[in-house]
Design an enzyme around this catalytic site. Structure first.
Site, PDB file in Angstrom:
ATOM      1  N   LYS A   1       0.745  -1.104   0.171  1.00  0.00           N
ATOM      2  CA  LYS A   1       0.159   0.041   0.129  1.00  0.00           C
ATOM      3  C   LYS A   1       0.976   1.443  -0.190  1.00  0.00           C
ATOM      4  O   LYS A   1       0.929   2.125  -0.500  1.00  0.00           O
ATOM      5  CB  LYS A   1      -0.961  -0.085   1.561  1.00  0.00           C
ATOM      6  CG  LYS A   1      -1.964  -1.231   1.406  1.00  0.00           C
ATOM      7  CD  LYS A   1      -3.000  -0.950   1.962  1.00  0.00           C
ATOM      8  CE  LYS A   1      -3.616  -2.421   2.375  1.00  0.00           C
ATOM      9  NZ  LYS A   1      -4.440  -2.797   3.775  1.00  0.00           N
TER      10      LYS A   1
ATOM     11  N   GLN B   1      -5.549  -1.805   9.208  1.00  0.00           N
ATOM     12  CA  GLN B   1      -5.350  -2.936   9.140  1.00  0.00           C
ATOM     13  C   GLN B   1      -5.470  -4.200   9.487  1.00  0.00           C
ATOM     14  O   GLN B   1      -5.333  -4.217  11.251  1.00  0.00           O
ATOM     15  CB  GLN B   1      -3.597  -3.181   9.004  1.00  0.00           C
ATOM     16  CG  GLN B   1      -3.697  -4.468   7.996  1.00  0.00           C
ATOM     17  CD  GLN B   1      -4.119  -4.629   6.233  1.00  0.00           C
ATOM     18  OE1 GLN B   1      -4.053  -3.900   5.698  1.00  0.00           O
ATOM     19  NE2 GLN B   1      -4.092  -5.591   5.714  1.00  0.00           N
TER      20      GLN B   1
ATOM     21  N   ASP C   1     -11.876   2.846   4.053  1.00  0.00           N
ATOM     22  CA  ASP C   1     -12.005   1.420   3.421  1.00  0.00           C
ATOM     23  C   ASP C   1     -13.666   0.886   3.892  1.00  0.00           C
ATOM     24  O   ASP C   1     -14.112   0.204   3.013  1.00  0.00           O
ATOM     25  CB  ASP C   1     -11.842   0.161   5.070  1.00  0.00           C
ATOM     26  CG  ASP C   1     -11.188  -0.250   5.269  1.00  0.00           C
ATOM     27  OD1 ASP C   1     -10.068  -0.956   3.665  1.00  0.00           O
ATOM     28  OD2 ASP C   1      -9.823  -0.469   6.232  1.00  0.00           O
TER      29      ASP C   1
END
Ligand code: GUN
Length: 301
Positions: free
Chosen positions: A55, A99, A122
């Site tokens: 990422k 995460q 997200d």
């Protein structure tokens, strides 16, 4: 019947990132704005470390700012919540990703709900879930967003098509259903209690497999010519490659499905690469919305 078209997610994601880089350059030149993405990793889960590294690399490659926060596995929940609060207030940070999975002593939902919905790249916050389901502008979970982009690229107009989604997770199955309803598909969500799953799948013009069970969807579950999106990433033993060797497979038995489907995503190289690209799409959208700027078109398109 001829073999299915292979939907190349790796190439699609690379094109998407090139387009994002051009759009980021416009944002910088015309508005002095550089989208910023903060990624928070708690602990040392090896798979998570690989994701986070990828990422950060891709974020910088498209010209965004990347902020990485690596916390010890023992970090108290209160410290993580305090970090999220700091990032919520930081004007250089337009997107925040914590995460998953988090260590057991931390309440994941509480942490996800503490992220400012405007920075929730997200798309896991209840506000964004509600906005998505009511057809409003929302930050949408990255994996289903990537699937939807590939489906529209492959099929064009999706309206009126029968879509069957195998799997009802909050991260893939449910938001995928919301996106396909938005495209005017007729949507069925299947799960472990679904009666005669193969028969339901055989009705699908679009079949999305997101259950996390290696090669569960067989070739004879697929309607000839259907478009198959395989979200699964499962590691299985591969004795044919040598002792102790493994390989990655999806939730679809690819070798069978490719004989029947009209188009199919491979594993690896299908849905997987699209997830990070869509995270960057969301980060650019979030940055523009926070600054009241219309999203720039791609000057190279
Ligand atoms: N862990 C694996 N995939 C994801 C993802 O898309 N978002 C977050 N937050 N954690 C993950």
């Amino acid at each position: 019947m001829s073999e299915a078209k292979i939907i190349d997610g790796k190439a699609f994601a690379a094109n998407l990132r090139e387009s994002l880089a051009r759009r980021a350059a416009v944002l910088k030149n015309e508005h002095g704005l550089t989208p910023g993405l903060a990624v928070v990793l708690v602990g040392e889960d090896p798979a998570s470390q690989v994701y986070v590294r990828n990422k950060a690399k891709q974020t910088v490659e498209v010209g965004f700012q990347s902020f990485e926060h690596k916390l010890d596995v023992e970090t108290p929940e209160a410290d993580l919540l305090a970090l999220v609060e700091t990032l919520n207030k930081d004007d250089a940070v337009h997107g925040i990703l914590v995460q998953l999975p988090l260590p057991d002593h931390i309440d994941s939902q509480k942490v996800l709900d503490s992220i400012d919905p405007a920075k929730d790249v997200d798309g896991f916050h209840a506000i964004n879930i509600g906005r998505l389901w009511s057809g409003m502008d929302a930050l949408v979970p990255c994996t289903p967003l990537g699937c939807s982009l590939m489906l529209k690229d492959t099929l064009g107009d999706l309206s009126g098509l029968n879509a069957v989604i195998v799997g009802r997770s909050n991260i893939v199955g449910k938001p995928m259903a919301a996106l396909l309803i938005k495209e005017s598909c007729t949507v069925t969500i299947c799960h472990s209690r679904t009666k005669d799953l193969p028969a339901v799948c055989r009705e699908a013009d679009i079949l999305v497999a997101a259950v996390g069970r290696a090669e569960m969807v067989r070739g004879d579950w697929i309607k000839p010519g259907a478009t198959v999106i395989d979200v699964g990433i499962n590691r299985i033993d591969a004795p044919e490659k040598g002792e102790g060797k493994t390989r990655l497979v999806g939730d679809v038995a690819f070798d069978e499905a490719v004989q029947v489907a009209g188009a199919i995503t491979p594993v690896p190289g299908g849905v997987g690469p699209m997830t990070i690209a869509c995270l960057l799409v969301n980060t650019l959208s979030a940055a523009c919305r926070q600054h009241g700027i219309e999203e720039p078109a791609d000057p190279g398109a």
